[in-house]
Design an enzyme around this catalytic site. Structure first.
Site, PDB file in Angstrom:
ATOM      1  N   ARG A  32      72.477  24.256 -34.225  1.00 16.41           N
ATOM      2  CA  ARG A  32      71.568  25.302 -33.758  1.00 16.41           C
ATOM      3  C   ARG A  32      70.177  24.759 -33.421  1.00 16.41           C
ATOM      4  O   ARG A  32      69.501  25.272 -32.545  1.00 16.41           O
ATOM      5  CB  ARG A  32      71.410  26.390 -34.838  1.00 16.41           C
ATOM      6  CG  ARG A  32      72.697  27.139 -35.163  1.00 16.41           C
ATOM      7  CD  ARG A  32      72.892  28.313 -34.226  1.00 16.41           C
ATOM      8  NE  ARG A  32      74.050  29.113 -34.591  1.00 16.41           N
ATOM      9  CZ  ARG A  32      74.017  30.158 -35.423  1.00 16.41           C
ATOM     10  NH1 ARG A  32      72.884  30.530 -35.988  1.00 16.41           N
ATOM     11  NH2 ARG A  32      75.099  30.841 -35.682  1.00 16.41           N
ATOM     12  N   ASP A 141      64.660  44.119 -35.685  1.00 18.14           N
ATOM     13  CA  ASP A 141      65.332  42.828 -35.867  1.00 18.14           C
ATOM     14  C   ASP A 141      64.266  41.762 -36.017  1.00 18.14           C
ATOM     15  O   ASP A 141      63.145  41.908 -35.534  1.00 18.14           O
ATOM     16  CB  ASP A 141      66.243  42.503 -34.685  1.00 18.14           C
ATOM     17  CG  ASP A 141      67.290  41.436 -35.051  1.00 18.14           C
ATOM     18  OD1 ASP A 141      68.420  41.822 -35.381  1.00 18.14           O
ATOM     19  OD2 ASP A 141      66.953  40.233 -35.021  1.00 18.14           O
TER      20      ASP A 141
END
Lengths: 302, 127
Positions: A32, A141
């Protein structure tokens, strides 16, 4: 990446987003964060760790945290929590709030918007019964990147085919080239805002229904307990909290208890949910925004 | 066992779809156009039909209209599966009696999700 650098990144992520990474998740960090290194012209994860330690580049910090979040979602994910909303939670909340005619719903890990829009579609279906009501549908979020996508409401051919009945696609979406955009009235129902669940969120006010699904699984036990305790504080005494299928409150907080009837549903411990709806005074939901936080948008008279 | 008829003039699509349905415990039949599909349904009505739109001899739309007029032809769950992806085509298909609509290209997740949508839940496969 040396063990020392990996440990630094683990503790860095733990502090910033609550992400609890076990030692076996080294591959995940490498896959990632590799792209983040390239984006910021850093040779490797060691250089990234050094750059983060200097703490000067907030864009880099944000990129690291966001790259490690998992945003997989789809419309009506797992189905049951949405059937429950339509058949139980919404009718019951409407009965309890009949005099105030106000409902407040929060999606606490909204990702790219499929969950709040699924709820918005069901609220839209219930619109005749909600005439004259004020409904807040707040969606938060950690990642501003996914929130931008959520706000745009633009989904690929694959995204609109997972979980979304074709009748709902025809009814609520318009075709934009190869993609599909959810209708403007539904987009306007959802109030999106960035929020890190590790930070205080009491300024959002008190909610009747909270969906916080598939985010606690990434936290360690003390962080789960802390977030659950604060979710309880933001939940009305007779409110409903929905967690993901792999999540629970058991052993993490005493303030919430699993519903005996419905899997994934949690209520306040010793709370009002089980009592007669009319027997109890309702708390006034704080609607005055705290300093620096823009007022929440309200959808009035669906 | 649940039965499914896959109607598509592409052998490749039929093969891909067959694999997906077989892992979901369907017994799978194939037809390469609407006419052959109608004959197959006349013999045994399947529980589900995965239906392409553009095919020689009889297309999926004409097949569906004919099927729904056939005795017992209201029973199968029909999932259109086509590159006809505009709203007008989807609306026509639903009007003609389609239960769900899959836009190509598709993958296993989409087929599974759409089958669940029309009542074929993955959990039921264990039975």
């Amino acid at each position: 990446m040396t063990d020392i650098e990996f440990d630094f990144l683990r503790s860095y992520l733990k502090t910033r987003s609550g992400l609890a990474l076990s030692a076996e998740k080294r591959y995940l960090v490498e896959s990632r964060l590799g792209p983040v290194c390239r984006r910021f012209n850093l040779a490797d994860l060691g250089a990234l760790a050094t750059a983060l330690k200097s703490g000067r580049d907030t864009a880099m910090e944000r990129a690291v945290v966001e790259a490690m979040t998992t945003n997989e979602t789809f419309f009506f994910r797992d189905r049951v929590p949405f059937d429950l909303f339509r058949d139980v939670l919404l009718p019951e909340a409407m009965a309890r709030r009949a005099s105030q005619r106000r409902l407040r719903i929060w999606c606490a890990a909204a990702s790219t918007g499929q969950e709040p829009y699924s709820l918005a579609m069901m609220l839209n279906d219930a619109a005749p019964r909600l005439a004259g009501w004020s409904v807040d549908l707040v969606a938060t979020d950690l990642s501003t990147e996914v929130l931008e996508k959520a706000k745009a409401g633009l989904y690929s051919h694959f995204e609109v085919q997972r979980g979304l009945p074709v009748q709902a696609l025809i009814k609520h979406f318009e075709q934009v080239g190869e993609q599909w955009r959810i209708s403007a009235p539904l987009r306007q129902m959802v109030d999106y805002r960035p929020l890190n669940l590790l930070h205080p969120f009491d300024a959002l006010g008190s909610f009747d229904i909270i969906y916080c699904r598939n985010v606690l699984i990434y936290f360690d036990a003390p962080t789960k307990g802390d977030v659950l305790g604060r979710l309880s504080a933001s939940l009305a005494p007779d409110g409903a909290l929905l967690l993901g299928a792999a999540e629970t409150v058991i052993g993490l907080t005493d303030r919430l208890v699993p519903s005996p009837q419905h899997r994934g549903l949690y209520n306040q411990a010793g709370g009002a949910a089980a009592r007669a709806p009319a027997a109890r005074p309702l708390p006034a939901a704080p609607i005055l925004p705290a300093a620096g936080i823009p007022p929440l948008r309200r959808v009035v008279g669906l | 066992m649940k039965t499914c008829l896959i109607v598509d003039d592409s052998a490749v699509i039929r093969k891909v779809a067959r694999r997906i349905f077989e892992t979901m415990n369907f017994q799978v039949g194939e037809a390469e156009d609407g006419e052959k599909a109608l004959t197959a349904c006349g013999e045994t009505m399947p529980d589900a039909i995965l239906l392409d739109w553009n095919m020689p001899t009889m297309d999926g739309y004409d097949f569906l209209r004919a099927l729904r007029k056939t005795p017992g032809g209201e029973k199968p769950k029909v999932l259109f599966c086509t590159t006809e992806n505009d709203v007008g085509a989807i609306a026509r298909a639903l009007h003609a009696g389609a239960d769900e609509y899959i836009m190509k290209p598709f993958d296993r997740d989409i087929v599974t999700a759409k089958l669940a949508q029309v009542g074929f839940l993955a959990e039921a496969d264990a039975a």
